[in-house]
Motif scaffolding. Structure first.
Motif, PDB file in Angstrom:
ATOM      1  N   PHE A  33      69.400  44.381  41.696  1.00  0.00           N
ATOM      2  CA  PHE A  33      69.464  42.925  41.620  1.00  0.00           C
ATOM      3  C   PHE A  33      70.051  42.537  40.267  1.00  0.00           C
ATOM      4  O   PHE A  33      69.487  42.843  39.220  1.00  0.00           O
ATOM      5  N   GLU A  34      71.205  41.866  40.294  1.00  0.00           N
ATOM      6  CA  GLU A  34      71.859  41.446  39.055  1.00  0.00           C
ATOM      7  C   GLU A  34      71.219  40.167  38.541  1.00  0.00           C
ATOM      8  O   GLU A  34      71.363  39.105  39.127  1.00  0.00           O
ATOM      9  N   LYS A  35      70.522  40.289  37.424  1.00  0.00           N
ATOM     10  CA  LYS A  35      69.746  39.163  36.920  1.00  0.00           C
ATOM     11  C   LYS A  35      70.629  38.068  36.319  1.00  0.00           C
ATOM     12  O   LYS A  35      70.524  36.907  36.676  1.00  0.00           O
ATOM     13  N   GLY A  36      71.487  38.411  35.388  1.00  0.00           N
ATOM     14  CA  GLY A  36      72.273  37.389  34.728  1.00  0.00           C
ATOM     15  C   GLY A  36      71.394  36.543  33.813  1.00  0.00           C
ATOM     16  O   GLY A  36      70.175  36.656  33.819  1.00  0.00           O
ATOM     17  N   GLY A  37      72.005  35.684  33.036  1.00  0.00           N
ATOM     18  CA  GLY A  37      71.269  34.851  32.098  1.00  0.00           C
ATOM     19  C   GLY A  37      70.510  33.730  32.796  1.00  0.00           C
ATOM     20  O   GLY A  37      70.942  33.216  33.835  1.00  0.00           O
ATOM     21  N   GLU A  38      69.370  33.354  32.232  1.00  0.00           N
ATOM     22  CA  GLU A  38      68.586  32.239  32.781  1.00  0.00           C
ATOM     23  C   GLU A  38      69.284  30.913  32.486  1.00  0.00           C
ATOM     24  O   GLU A  38      69.930  30.747  31.448  1.00  0.00           O
ATOM     25  N   LEU A  39      69.137  29.969  33.395  1.00  0.00           N
ATOM     26  CA  LEU A  39      69.706  28.644  33.200  1.00  0.00           C
ATOM     27  C   LEU A  39      69.053  27.961  32.001  1.00  0.00           C
ATOM     28  O   LEU A  39      67.879  28.186  31.689  1.00  0.00           O
ATOM     29  N   THR A  40      69.816  27.109  31.334  1.00  0.00           N
ATOM     30  CA  THR A  40      69.311  26.340  30.203  1.00  0.00           C
ATOM     31  C   THR A  40      68.480  25.154  30.707  1.00  0.00           C
ATOM     32  O   THR A  40      68.457  24.847  31.914  1.00  0.00           O
ATOM     33  N   THR A  41      67.831  24.487  29.789  1.00  0.00           N
ATOM     34  CA  THR A  41      67.054  23.290  30.136  1.00  0.00           C
ATOM     35  C   THR A  41      67.933  22.275  30.843  1.00  0.00           C
ATOM     36  O   THR A  41      67.570  21.751  31.910  1.00  0.00           O
ATOM     37  N   GLN A  46      70.089  19.576  35.959  1.00  0.00           N
ATOM     38  CA  GLN A  46      71.151  19.399  36.953  1.00  0.00           C
ATOM     39  C   GLN A  46      70.724  19.935  38.323  1.00  0.00           C
ATOM     40  O   GLN A  46      71.029  19.328  39.359  1.00  0.00           O
ATOM     41  N   VAL A  47      70.025  21.075  38.312  1.00  0.00           N
ATOM     42  CA  VAL A  47      69.538  21.645  39.568  1.00  0.00           C
ATOM     43  C   VAL A  47      68.573  20.685  40.244  1.00  0.00           C
ATOM     44  O   VAL A  47      68.665  20.433  41.458  1.00  0.00           O
ATOM     45  N   ILE A 260      66.038  29.216  44.374  1.00  0.00           N
ATOM     46  CA  ILE A 260      67.078  29.302  43.354  1.00  0.00           C
ATOM     47  C   ILE A 260      66.564  30.216  42.245  1.00  0.00           C
ATOM     48  O   ILE A 260      65.527  29.949  41.632  1.00  0.00           O
ATOM     49  N   SER A 261      67.270  31.303  42.011  1.00  0.00           N
ATOM     50  CA  SER A 261      66.878  32.322  41.034  1.00  0.00           C
ATOM     51  C   SER A 261      67.020  31.782  39.610  1.00  0.00           C
ATOM     52  O   SER A 261      67.671  30.757  39.382  1.00  0.00           O
ATOM     53  N   PRO A 262      66.456  32.494  38.632  1.00  0.00           N
ATOM     54  CA  PRO A 262      66.571  32.043  37.236  1.00  0.00           C
ATOM     55  C   PRO A 262      68.002  31.857  36.747  1.00  0.00           C
ATOM     56  O   PRO A 262      68.245  31.060  35.833  1.00  0.00           O
ATOM     57  N   ASN A 263      68.948  32.568  37.346  1.00  0.00           N
ATOM     58  CA  ASN A 263      70.346  32.435  36.938  1.00  0.00           C
ATOM     59  C   ASN A 263      71.126  31.436  37.795  1.00  0.00           C
ATOM     60  O   ASN A 263      72.334  31.300  37.649  1.00  0.00           O
ATOM     61  N   GLY A 264      70.419  30.759  38.720  1.00  0.00           N
ATOM     62  CA  GLY A 264      71.077  29.750  39.562  1.00  0.00           C
ATOM     63  C   GLY A 264      71.549  30.266  40.904  1.00  0.00           C
ATOM     64  O   GLY A 264      72.048  29.482  41.729  1.00  0.00           O
ATOM     65  N   SER A 265      71.422  31.559  41.162  1.00  0.00           N
ATOM     66  CA  SER A 265      71.845  32.082  42.459  1.00  0.00           C
ATOM     67  C   SER A 265      70.865  31.649  43.543  1.00  0.00           C
ATOM     68  O   SER A 265      69.691  31.395  43.278  1.00  0.00           O
ATOM     69  N   ILE A 279      73.999  27.660  42.980  1.00  0.00           N
ATOM     70  CA  ILE A 279      73.748  26.220  43.023  1.00  0.00           C
ATOM     71  C   ILE A 279      74.891  25.410  42.413  1.00  0.00           C
ATOM     72  O   ILE A 279      75.102  24.264  42.778  1.00  0.00           O
ATOM     73  N   PHE A 280      75.677  26.013  41.522  1.00  0.00           N
ATOM     74  CA  PHE A 280      76.787  25.286  40.907  1.00  0.00           C
ATOM     75  C   PHE A 280      78.144  25.664  41.503  1.00  0.00           C
ATOM     76  O   PHE A 280      79.190  25.332  40.942  1.00  0.00           O
ATOM     77  N   SER A 281      78.138  26.371  42.640  1.00  0.00           N
ATOM     78  CA  SER A 281      79.380  26.708  43.328  1.00  0.00           C
ATOM     79  C   SER A 281      79.739  25.608  44.322  1.00  0.00           C
ATOM     80  O   SER A 281      78.915  24.782  44.694  1.00  0.00           O
TER      81      SER A 281
END
Length: 336
Positions: A33-41, A46-47, A260-265, A279-281
């Motif tokens: 599972f590719e984690k990627g960076g967590e979304l900012t505040t 926006q989410v 929605i995962s911590p990285n927005g996926s 979520i931002f695609s």
């Protein structure tokens, strides 16, 4: 696109417990599972705006452990404001293990009418499940939450290790002031895959779990519900036997809720390791075939096709079937 009515926002990968039953896909010991960076505040703001503007009516914050985010109060306050701005009834749930709760956070939750769901995986076996000795701490926060006027759920994952103390665990939670109980059977996934033999319930234990829960809830005159779906064929007494416990038999993933995962996926549910978009695609859902499998419930196992209850049952957890047997149309381990 129109989103399901409940959006589950996993704010962080981080956690201060090491639960053996954890199904977060990023905790799978085999990786993948590719984690990627967590979304900012600001990105979480926006989410929140996006899910509320596209059909979601409830927001659930979880993780990892959501309150490890130093901006958790900002995010909660923003969500409450976003509901109010749209003249929507505020429906915010926060799932926590309770370890890092504070009176200050509890006051924030009270002001924003947050429903709190606290994990209590056993009483004597709490440390064995989580690597942390904090059962009394959770019970104290259930009491404090109740006293503060918050609606509180005791979230109990039932395993072979805590099965024999379920009556006590539920009773203590209800005595402390929990309004309701969310009962989950252990589902293999994430870190839990390496503990499957230790934790997974038998069919007989599943039925015993349901009977015990009904008994405790009827004594307390409270109500509870199961968080994961069950194959109807394994419930010996039939669902109608249970008057205080609501037992789900249909998979709600992608229909009633999504994650929605911590990285927005985006994933169909919290158990699922499969990313189907971001979520931002544009569009947000890119793996529409997998998404539609859940939307249209075209995942029932062939072996269940002739069952007279097939219209009222999704044959157990479809994501666990996928994780263990390679396809959401495979069989749940309870009916293998």
């Amino acid at each position: 696109m129109k989103f399901p009515q409940s959006a589950v926002l996993e704010l962080t990968y981080r956690c201060n417990h090491l639960c053996k039953f954890c199904s977060c896909p990023w905790e799978n010991p085999s990786g993948g599972f590719e984690k990627g960076g967590e979304l900012t505040t600001e990105q979480w703001f926006q989410v929140i705006d996006k899910v509320l503007s596209n059909g979601s009516l409830t927001i659930t914050f979880t993780g990892g452990e959501a309150i490890l985010r130093t901006d958790i109060k900002e995010i909660i306050n923003y969500a409450s404001m976003a509901f109010h701005k749209r003249e929507m009834s505020s429906r915010i749930v926060l799932i926590s293990n309770g370890r890092s709760l504070t009176d200050e956070l509890l006051e924030c939750f009270r002001q924003n009418n947050v429903q709190l769901s606290l994990s209590l995986p056993g009483y004597k076996t709490f440390k064995e499940h989580t690597a942390v000795d904090n059962a009394e701490g959770v019970l104290s926060w259930i009491k404090k939450s109740h006293d503060a006027g918050l609606r509180t759920t005791a979230n109990i994952t039932v395993t072979k290790l805590n099965y024999d103390e379920l009556f006590k665990t539920m009773s203590l939670a209800l005595i402390a002031g929990a309004n309701t109980v969310l009962l989950n059977r252990f589902l293999p996934g994430g870190r839990g895959l390496q503990y499957r033999q230790t934790l997974e319930l038998t069919k007989e234990q599943i039925n015993g779990m349901l009977d015990t829960a009904e008994e405790v809830l009827s004594y307390a005159d409270r109500y509870g519900f199961t968080g994961t779906e069950f194959p109807k064929c394994i419930i010996k007494k039939g669902i109608d036997h249970y008057k205080h416990l609501k037992i789900g038999t249909h998979c709600s993933a992608a229909k009633s809720f999504f994650v929605i995962s911590p990285n927005g996926s985006i994933r169909v549910c919290n158990h699922s390791p499969r990313v189907i978009g971001h979520i931002f695609s544009t569009p947000e859902i890119t793996d529409t075939a997998y998404w539609n499998t859940f939307i249209n419930s075209t995942y029932k196992p062939l072996k269940c096709a002739s069952c007279p209850q097939v219209q009222d049952c999704d044959a157990g957890c479809r994501e666990v079937a996928h994780i263990l047997n390679g396809s959401p149309s495979a069989t749940d381990p309870l009916i293998d």
